[in-house]
Design an enzyme around this catalytic site. Structure first.
Site, mmCIF file in Angstrom:
data_model
loop_
_atom_site.group_PDB
_atom_site.id
_atom_site.type_symbol
_atom_site.label_atom_id
_atom_site.label_comp_id
_atom_site.label_asym_id
_atom_site.label_seq_id
_atom_site.Cartn_x
_atom_site.Cartn_y
_atom_site.Cartn_z
ATOM 1 C CG HIS A 268 -2.104 0.924 1.268
ATOM 2 N ND1 HIS A 268 -2.275 1.622 0.220
ATOM 3 C CD2 HIS A 268 -2.780 1.210 2.112
ATOM 4 C CE1 HIS A 268 -3.505 2.267 0.437
ATOM 5 N NE2 HIS A 268 -3.843 1.975 1.725
ATOM 6 C CG HIS A 307 -4.316 0.697 -8.471
ATOM 7 N ND1 HIS A 307 -5.587 0.308 -7.962
ATOM 8 C CD2 HIS A 307 -3.828 1.530 -7.421
ATOM 9 C CE1 HIS A 307 -5.790 1.418 -7.039
ATOM 10 N NE2 HIS A 307 -4.654 1.787 -6.606
ATOM 11 C CG ASP A 363 3.003 4.441 -3.908
ATOM 12 O OD1 ASP A 363 3.048 5.456 -3.319
ATOM 13 O OD2 ASP A 363 2.427 3.465 -3.409
HETATM 14 N N1 CMC Z 1 4.956 -6.730 -10.589
HETATM 15 C C1 CMC Z 1 4.668 -8.022 -11.268
HETATM 16 N N2 CMC Z 1 3.612 -8.732 -11.197
HETATM 17 C C2 CMC Z 1 2.533 -8.103 -10.686
HETATM 18 C C3 CMC Z 1 2.592 -6.673 -9.905
HETATM 19 C C4 CMC Z 1 3.836 -6.106 -9.839
HETATM 20 N N3 CMC Z 1 3.799 -5.007 -9.194
HETATM 21 N N4 CMC Z 1 1.346 -6.665 -9.681
HETATM 22 C C5 CMC Z 1 0.478 -7.491 -10.024
HETATM 23 N N5 CMC Z 1 1.328 -8.632 -10.595
HETATM 24 C C6 CMC Z 1 0.896 -9.660 -11.151
HETATM 25 C C7 CMC Z 1 0.581 -10.891 -10.294
HETATM 26 O O1 CMC Z 1 1.648 -11.662 -9.997
HETATM 27 C C8 CMC Z 1 -0.439 -11.610 -10.688
HETATM 28 O O2 CMC Z 1 -0.107 -12.343 -11.946
HETATM 29 P P1 CMC Z 1 -0.825 -13.806 -11.994
HETATM 30 O O3 CMC Z 1 -2.113 -13.544 -12.623
HETATM 31 O O4 CMC Z 1 -0.036 -14.395 -13.092
HETATM 32 O O5 CMC Z 1 -0.743 -14.711 -10.763
HETATM 33 C C9 CMC Z 1 -1.453 -10.489 -11.491
HETATM 34 O O6 CMC Z 1 -0.558 -9.438 -11.838
HETATM 35 C C10 CMC Z 1 -2.373 -9.846 -10.585
HETATM 36 O O7 CMC Z 1 -1.908 -9.369 -9.468
HETATM 37 P P2 CMC Z 1 -2.718 -9.472 -8.132
HETATM 38 O O8 CMC Z 1 -1.689 -9.530 -7.088
HETATM 39 O O9 CMC Z 1 -3.743 -10.540 -8.129
HETATM 40 O O10 CMC Z 1 -3.360 -8.111 -8.017
HETATM 41 P P3 CMC Z 1 -3.886 -7.172 -6.775
HETATM 42 O O11 CMC Z 1 -4.891 -6.447 -7.225
HETATM 43 O O12 CMC Z 1 -4.209 -8.288 -5.738
HETATM 44 O O13 CMC Z 1 -2.666 -6.350 -6.391
HETATM 45 C C11 CMC Z 1 -1.047 -4.574 -5.884
HETATM 46 C C12 CMC Z 1 -2.691 -5.244 -6.446
HETATM 47 C C13 CMC Z 1 -1.159 -3.325 -5.852
HETATM 48 C C14 CMC Z 1 -0.950 -5.101 -4.450
HETATM 49 C C15 CMC Z 1 -0.265 -5.136 -6.810
HETATM 50 O O14 CMC Z 1 -0.250 -4.638 -8.086
HETATM 51 C C16 CMC Z 1 1.286 -4.991 -6.291
HETATM 52 O O15 CMC Z 1 1.575 -5.605 -5.495
HETATM 53 N N6 CMC Z 1 1.874 -4.100 -6.827
HETATM 54 C C17 CMC Z 1 3.029 -3.664 -6.208
HETATM 55 C C18 CMC Z 1 3.086 -2.804 -5.035
HETATM 56 C C19 CMC Z 1 2.691 -1.622 -5.296
HETATM 57 O O16 CMC Z 1 3.143 -0.662 -6.234
HETATM 58 N N7 CMC Z 1 1.699 -0.771 -4.318
HETATM 59 C C20 CMC Z 1 1.308 0.540 -4.534
HETATM 60 C C21 CMC Z 1 -0.441 0.515 -4.893
HETATM 61 S S1 CMC Z 1 -0.831 2.092 -5.255
HETATM 62 C C22 CMC Z 1 -0.734 3.144 -3.982
HETATM 63 C C23 CMC Z 1 -1.852 2.677 -3.027
HETATM 64 O O17 CMC Z 1 -3.026 3.227 -3.083
HETATM 65 O O18 CMC Z 1 -1.488 2.196 -1.985
#
Ligand code: CMC
Length: 428
Positions: A268, A307, A363
């Protein structure tokens, strides 16, 4: 156009049910009518991580994640970033409309009258070790505020609530600055209320009794734009925490400290910090392709990308990218920028990221700006928390005023043991 209902047939019983649809939503409790017998509890919906569950009705922030749209109270984020100020945007969020000139002056005055922190808070900050993480300090300092202002418990009283909002928005920058000065072992600078919200923060952090000291207006403006972009983001992890903890009718300081704890996590608000560590780890533009390959193999994430809601370029990231270049003209260029730009370029052409709709989020570039402004990396999440306080408090008030809201209490699917008898320890 057909009827606004959903007809479902339970194939276990052959019975058919008609569920009302309103706002493109069915009510989860309506599923409870679907039973196999009178004793049956009724059907529930299972939605880990709230992937498809609306927890509230809201009039604060609108996001269209597919189109990359973000609006506060109907105003596009791009217009607010260009034309508004953080304090005006905070007013917009909290009171629902843009202020008149008189109201804005009144509001700025309300906030600046609440910037001084209690001496207990000063002592609390000083009690932390010199290298304590600032988010740990903020979580503690906010929850300690509930002991200093016990009347805040009257959460049903709108006037009492409003006063706590002024206090929180006024005091958070001072807590940030004091936590910073404690870390660098320098005396505290008390607020200068003649300065703007962000200029005052920079002043309290930086001033060292220089005769010719003046806050750089370009940097104060850049920080103000970043604050506007971070002010609210509807039902994310920390906001849901604010609403959830607040639903117990605890005071706003305790709920806010829980929201800050949620924000602290690397998935986050902690991601801005993680992006810088990632860029430092990559070290050089030539290492970008191999880093991307490792991410694709599942050996870590590309921090600052992806996201839950945006499946398009995060509109905040677009504005931040522009601000970054403006800041680097007034400061020295951040050598990590080159690596970030290359990462973005390669990732946006790569099928792994394209097929998963992974774009830079807020971010990705914000940390580079904070670093150029001279903030230590550990302060980045604090800089997210300061402006988000306006959003958390707005959402908290909306939750309290919503007649449909009650104490938050999700259901579970119990998959553990059925009843078994306790066995004395010697018999196990
Ligand atoms: N790098 C590589 N792969 C990713 C990433 C990433 N940053 N984000 C998602 N994926 C992949 C993930 O591995 C999955 O692949 P597969 O379908 O093959 O398993 C797919 O994309 C869907 O990901 P998810 O984890 O199910 O998506 P989510 O909606 O649960 O997660 C997130 C959203 C923001 C937690 C995630 O994208 C992430 O961990 N990003 C990096 C951390 C980050 O930048 N966070 C800041 C968010 S914006 C500011 C805020 O409001 O907090």
């Amino acid at each position: 156009m057909g009827k606004d209902t959903l007809t479902v047939t339970d194939n276990r019983t052959g019975k058919t049910y008609e569920l009302p649809i309103a706002d493109n939503t069915i009510r989860a409790v309506d599923l409870r009518k679907i039973k196999t017998s009178e004793e049956d509890f009724g059907l529930m919906s299972y939605d880990p991580a709230y992937m498809n569950t609306a927890e509230c009705k809201s009039t604060i922030t609108f996001i269209d994640g597919d189109k990359g749209i973000l609006e506060y109270r109907g105003y596009p984020i791009e217009q607010l970033a260009e034309k508004s100020t953080y304090l005006e945007t905070a007013y917009l969020l909290i009171y629902g409309d843009l202020p008149t000139k008189e109201r804005l002056d009144w509001w700025a005055n309300r906030i600046s009258r609440h910037t001084f922190i209690h001496n207990n808070q000063v002592e609390l900050i000083q009690a932390f070790r010199h290298d304590a993480h600032p988010m740990g300090i903020l979580i503690s300092a906010l929850s300690a505020m509930s002991t200093l202002f016990p009347e805040a418990k009257e959460v049903e009283n709108a006037e009492v609530r409003e006063k706590q909002i002024w206090r929180i928005l006024g005091q958070i920058p001072t807590l940030a600055a004091f936590a910073y000065r404690h870390r660098i072992g320098r005396p505290f600078n008390y607020p200068d209320n003649s300065l703007s919200y962000t200029a005052n923060l920079l002043y309290m952090m930086d001033y060292m009794n220089q005769r010719d000291y003046a806050v750089n207006p370009v940097l104060a403006k850049a920080l103000d734009v970043l604050f506007i972009l971070h002010a609210d983001h509807e039902q994310n992890c920390s906001t849901a925490t604010m609403r959830g903890v607040g639903s117990s009718r605890v005071d706003p300081y305790s709920a806010l400290s829980a929201a800050v704890a949620a924000l602290y996590g690397p998935l986050h608000g902690g991601a801005n910090e993680a992006v810088i560590y990632m860029l430092q780890h990559i070290g050089n533009v030539k290492n970008v392709p191999s880093f991307i390959e490792r991410v694709k193999k599942g050996e870590g994430r590309l921090m600052g990308f992806g996201h839950r809601v945006y499946k398009n370029y995060d509109p905040r990231a677009k504005i931040i990218r522009k601000v970054a270049y403006e800041v680097f003209e007034a400061t020295e260029a951040n050598p990590l920028l080159e690596i970030a730009v290359e990462l973005e370029r390669i990732a946006l052409q790569d099928d792994y990221f394209i097929s998963r709709k992974l774009y830079p989020n807020v971010d990705f570039y914000s940390g580079l700006i904070y670093q150029a402004l001279g903030f230590p990396i550990e302060y980045f999440s604090f800089l997210f928390a300061i402006p988000r306080a306006a959003g958390w408090l707005t959402q908290w008030v909306e939750m309290l005023n919503d007649d449909e809201q009650k104490i938050m209490r999700p259901r579970q699917i119990y998959l553990g043991h059925t009843k078994r008898d306790y066995m004395p320890i010697d018999d196990r």
